[in-house]
Design a protein around this motif. Structure first.
Motif, PDB file in Angstrom:
ATOM      1  N   PHE A 273       0.833  -1.210   0.000  1.00  0.00           N
ATOM      2  CA  PHE A 273       0.000   0.000   0.000  1.00  0.00           C
ATOM      3  C   PHE A 273       0.864   1.256   0.000  1.00  0.00           C
ATOM      4  CE2 PHE A 273      -3.822  -2.410   1.606  1.00  0.00           C
ATOM      5  CZ  PHE A 273      -4.674  -2.008   0.581  1.00  0.00           C
ATOM      6  N   PHE A 274       1.963   1.261   0.773  1.00  0.00           N
ATOM      7  CA  PHE A 274       2.841   2.426   0.776  1.00  0.00           C
ATOM      8  C   PHE A 274       3.617   2.533  -0.536  1.00  0.00           C
ATOM      9  CE2 PHE A 274       2.168   2.193   5.380  1.00  0.00           C
ATOM     10  CZ  PHE A 274       1.967   3.534   5.663  1.00  0.00           C
ATOM     11  N   ARG A 275       4.025   1.424  -1.103  1.00  0.00           N
ATOM     12  CA  ARG A 275       4.712   1.450  -2.386  1.00  0.00           C
ATOM     13  C   ARG A 275       3.824   2.002  -3.494  1.00  0.00           C
ATOM     14  NH1 ARG A 275      10.204   1.255  -2.917  1.00  0.00           N
ATOM     15  NH2 ARG A 275      11.085  -0.266  -1.475  1.00  0.00           N
ATOM     16  N   SER A 276       2.547   1.621  -3.463  1.00  0.00           N
ATOM     17  CA  SER A 276       1.621   2.016  -4.523  1.00  0.00           C
ATOM     18  C   SER A 276       1.132   3.449  -4.388  1.00  0.00           C
ATOM     19  CB  SER A 276       0.414   1.078  -4.536  1.00  0.00           C
ATOM     20  OG  SER A 276      -0.382   1.264  -3.379  1.00  0.00           O
ATOM     21  N   GLY A 277       1.365   4.065  -3.230  1.00  0.00           N
ATOM     22  CA  GLY A 277       0.949   5.440  -3.034  1.00  0.00           C
ATOM     23  C   GLY A 277      -0.428   5.594  -2.437  1.00  0.00           C
ATOM     24  N   ASN A 278      -1.092   4.473  -2.117  1.00  0.00           N
ATOM     25  CA  ASN A 278      -2.417   4.566  -1.519  1.00  0.00           C
ATOM     26  C   ASN A 278      -2.351   5.055  -0.076  1.00  0.00           C
ATOM     27  OD1 ASN A 278      -4.838   2.813   0.028  1.00  0.00           O
ATOM     28  ND2 ASN A 278      -5.436   3.839  -1.867  1.00  0.00           N
ATOM     29  N   LEU A 279      -1.224   4.811   0.593  1.00  0.00           N
ATOM     30  CA  LEU A 279      -1.001   5.297   1.950  1.00  0.00           C
ATOM     31  C   LEU A 279       0.227   6.199   1.973  1.00  0.00           C
ATOM     32  CD1 LEU A 279      -1.557   2.147   4.206  1.00  0.00           C
ATOM     33  CD2 LEU A 279      -3.073   4.114   3.976  1.00  0.00           C
ATOM     34  N   ASN A 280       0.170   7.212   2.813  1.00  0.00           N
ATOM     35  CA  ASN A 280       1.314   8.076   3.060  1.00  0.00           C
ATOM     36  C   ASN A 280       1.601   8.078   4.554  1.00  0.00           C
ATOM     37  OD1 ASN A 280       1.888   9.466   0.387  1.00  0.00           O
ATOM     38  ND2 ASN A 280      -0.295   9.890   0.615  1.00  0.00           N
ATOM     39  N   ILE A 281       2.723   8.646   4.919  1.00  0.00           N
ATOM     40  CA  ILE A 281       2.968   8.917   6.331  1.00  0.00           C
ATOM     41  C   ILE A 281       3.558  10.311   6.430  1.00  0.00           C
ATOM     42  CG2 ILE A 281       5.248   7.811   6.371  1.00  0.00           C
ATOM     43  CD1 ILE A 281       4.212   6.871   9.310  1.00  0.00           C
ATOM     44  N   HIS A 282       2.960  11.128   7.265  1.00  0.00           N
ATOM     45  CA  HIS A 282       3.389  12.517   7.392  1.00  0.00           C
ATOM     46  C   HIS A 282       3.879  12.826   8.795  1.00  0.00           C
ATOM     47  CE1 HIS A 282       1.085  13.254   3.605  1.00  0.00           C
ATOM     48  NE2 HIS A 282       2.019  14.168   3.456  1.00  0.00           N
ATOM     49  N   GLN A 283       4.891  13.664   8.858  1.00  0.00           N
ATOM     50  CA  GLN A 283       5.299  14.298  10.096  1.00  0.00           C
ATOM     51  C   GLN A 283       4.883  15.759  10.014  1.00  0.00           C
ATOM     52  OE1 GLN A 283       9.511  13.666  10.791  1.00  0.00           O
ATOM     53  NE2 GLN A 283       9.176  11.597  11.574  1.00  0.00           N
ATOM     54  N   VAL A 284       4.035  16.161  10.947  1.00  0.00           N
ATOM     55  CA  VAL A 284       3.531  17.533  10.978  1.00  0.00           C
ATOM     56  C   VAL A 284       4.066  18.206  12.243  1.00  0.00           C
ATOM     57  CG1 VAL A 284       1.488  19.007  10.928  1.00  0.00           C
ATOM     58  CG2 VAL A 284       1.437  16.775   9.782  1.00  0.00           C
ATOM     59  N   LEU A 285       4.818  19.283  12.054  1.00  0.00           N
ATOM     60  CA  LEU A 285       5.393  20.028  13.176  1.00  0.00           C
ATOM     61  C   LEU A 285       4.613  21.326  13.348  1.00  0.00           C
ATOM     62  CD1 LEU A 285       7.847  20.240  15.223  1.00  0.00           C
ATOM     63  CD2 LEU A 285       8.956  21.632  13.454  1.00  0.00           C
ATOM     64  N   PHE A 286       4.168  21.597  14.569  1.00  0.00           N
ATOM     65  CA  PHE A 286       3.445  22.846  14.804  1.00  0.00           C
ATOM     66  C   PHE A 286       3.736  23.374  16.202  1.00  0.00           C
ATOM     67  CE2 PHE A 286       0.574  19.212  15.367  1.00  0.00           C
ATOM     68  CZ  PHE A 286       0.032  19.403  16.635  1.00  0.00           C
ATOM     69  N   SER A 287       3.503  24.660  16.371  1.00  0.00           N
ATOM     70  CA  SER A 287       3.749  25.318  17.652  1.00  0.00           C
ATOM     71  C   SER A 287       2.438  25.794  18.249  1.00  0.00           C
ATOM     72  CB  SER A 287       4.700  26.510  17.473  1.00  0.00           C
ATOM     73  OG  SER A 287       4.110  27.488  16.620  1.00  0.00           O
ATOM     74  N   LYS A 288       2.438  25.973  19.561  1.00  0.00           N
ATOM     75  CA  LYS A 288       1.284  26.569  20.239  1.00  0.00           C
ATOM     76  C   LYS A 288       1.484  28.084  20.208  1.00  0.00           C
ATOM     77  CE  LYS A 288      -1.301  26.623  24.588  1.00  0.00           C
ATOM     78  NZ  LYS A 288      -1.413  26.061  25.962  1.00  0.00           N
ATOM     79  N   GLY A 289       0.666  28.762  19.418  1.00  0.00           N
ATOM     80  CA  GLY A 289       0.888  30.177  19.179  1.00  0.00           C
ATOM     81  C   GLY A 289       2.100  30.374  18.289  1.00  0.00           C
TER      82      GLY A 289
END
Length: 396
Positions: A366-382
């Motif tokens: 599934f990851f090879r075919s592009g049907n699934l991704n994995i993301h790292q999302v970085l965010f701050s409070k304010g």
């Protein structure tokens, strides 16, 4: 005998019509009655063998579940690359995944969510240790080169997360869904932070306690068997928070609760690194995965996550897709699992063994075919104007 000469049973006829309607990848089916049919115009890329009849009612109602259970029971065999099977499945989603399946996950109790987590993670530490690397990291690794060992890539993943959080000595770090604890241990040793991990898994909790004691870090690293909502209710706050591979267990209906808990747990200007599997758009959970692997789970779309952040005063700083890294990680796991089958058979029956084999191999595909991704999302409070101006600190 070629099945095109005429189906000899109603069940054979219905399945032939079903497979004839599938496009994208040519394949062949060997039926229980000795007949075979090739579907598609080119040379078949894989073959499915039905050793016995499957329930036609179940097959028509939920082909994904019927296929998964048929494989687990040894009724269905695959000859060829499972990646081709997954490509066929993803190219025919409307036919395989019922539109009637609810998209929104239901609100569930804390005890139900704990049971769901323990269903997967409390199989036994011995089982996971057979095919995970030495750090016992059960999430996407980070490969600098295809030749990296699994352990090397997992340590690089942990370091990648910690560098993005821009840790400083004396800061406090929380890991929500801390697994077997190596991230909080490494954070304490490498950056001099006070680290805490929380988990709902009894097995992970016990192993993490052992590891903290082995490293002599009892005054610097803590782990608690507690729900993130209960921790937030206590009023504790942290400078930095990580959550790696846990968000998939939260459930779509609980996203506002999770974000509110983060808002409570994070100090002003604090940073959060959310590492999660994602879909390109919102869609129902795979029913076989839901029943056998991750009950109660839901894979979000990236836009679901990002659209939530401003409502809780979270400022998006960085987003990275590690799709191929997870495909490579799963391929390592599948190979190590296959090499450990003799030991696995001492613990579990053949149905369990085939279930996990299908799970690991299909997820890699599934990851090879592009049907699934994995993301790292970085965010701050304010807003935080004291952070690094570039990404150079991540790759230094």
């Amino acid at each position: 005998m070629n099945g095109k000469e005429g189906p000899n049973t109603m069940q054979r006829y219905i399945m032939d019509k079903f497979f004839a309607g599938m496009r994208s990848v040519p394949f062949q089916v060997h039926y229980w009655d000795g007949t075979s049919t090739a579907y598609g115009e080119d040379v078949p890329r894989f073959a499915l063998t039905f050793k016995e009849k499957v329930s036609i009612k179940d097959f028509v109602k939920n082909p994904v579940m019927s296929f998964g259970e048929g494989y687990m029971d040894g009724i269905i065999e695959i000859d060829g690359k499972i990646e081709d099977v997954i490509q066929l499945a993803t190219g025919n989603r409307e036919q395989l995944w019922s539109r009637a399946m609810p998209l929104l996950s239901r609100l569930t109790s804390k005890s139900k969510q704990k049971d769901d987590v323990q269903h997967h993670y409390d199989i036994s530490n011995e089982f996971y240790s057979l095919w995970l690397d030495e750090t016992m990291s059960y999430s996407c690794a980070y490969f600098r080169t295809p030749e990296d060992t699994l352990e090397q890539a997992q340590l690089q993943k942990i370091d990648h997360v910690l560098k993005k959080l821009q840790l400083k000595p004396g800061e406090t770090l929380l890991d929500i869904g801390s697994g077997w604890g190596w991230l909080i241990i490494r954070a304490a040793k490498q950056y001099g932070v006070q680290a805490k991990g929380i988990t709902l898994s009894e097995e992970q909790y016990k192993k993490t306690l052992e590891r903290i004691a082995e490293q002599g870090l009892q005054n610097q690293v803590k782990v608690e068997l507690i729900d993130y909502r209960d921790l937030a209710a206590r009023g504790e706050q942290f400078d930095k928070i990580a959550s790696v591979g846990m968000f998939e267990h939260v459930g779509q209906a609980h996203y506002p609760t999770f974000m509110h808990a983060l808002q409570t747990l994070m100090r002003d200007k604090g940073l959060m690194l959310l590492h999660t599997i994602t879909h390109a758009k919102e869609e129902p959970t795979d029913p076989w995965i839901q029943k056998y692997i991750f009950p109660g789970g839901y894979i979000p779309s990236l836009r679901e996550i990002v659209s939530l952040l401003p409502d809780y005063d979270f400022n998006t700083l960085d987003i990275e897709n590690l799709r191929l890294h997870y495909a490579m990680t799963l391929e390592h796991w599948a190979a190590r699992y296959d090499n450990s089958l003799e030991e696995v058979r001492k613990m579990f029956d053949e149905r369990f063994i085939r279930m996990w084999d299908l799970y690991l191999q299909s997820c890699a595909a599934f990851f090879r075919s592009g049907n699934l991704n994995i993301h790292q999302v970085l965010f701050s409070k304010g807003f935080n104007n004291e952070l690094s101006l570039t990404r150079e600190h991540i790759y230094d």
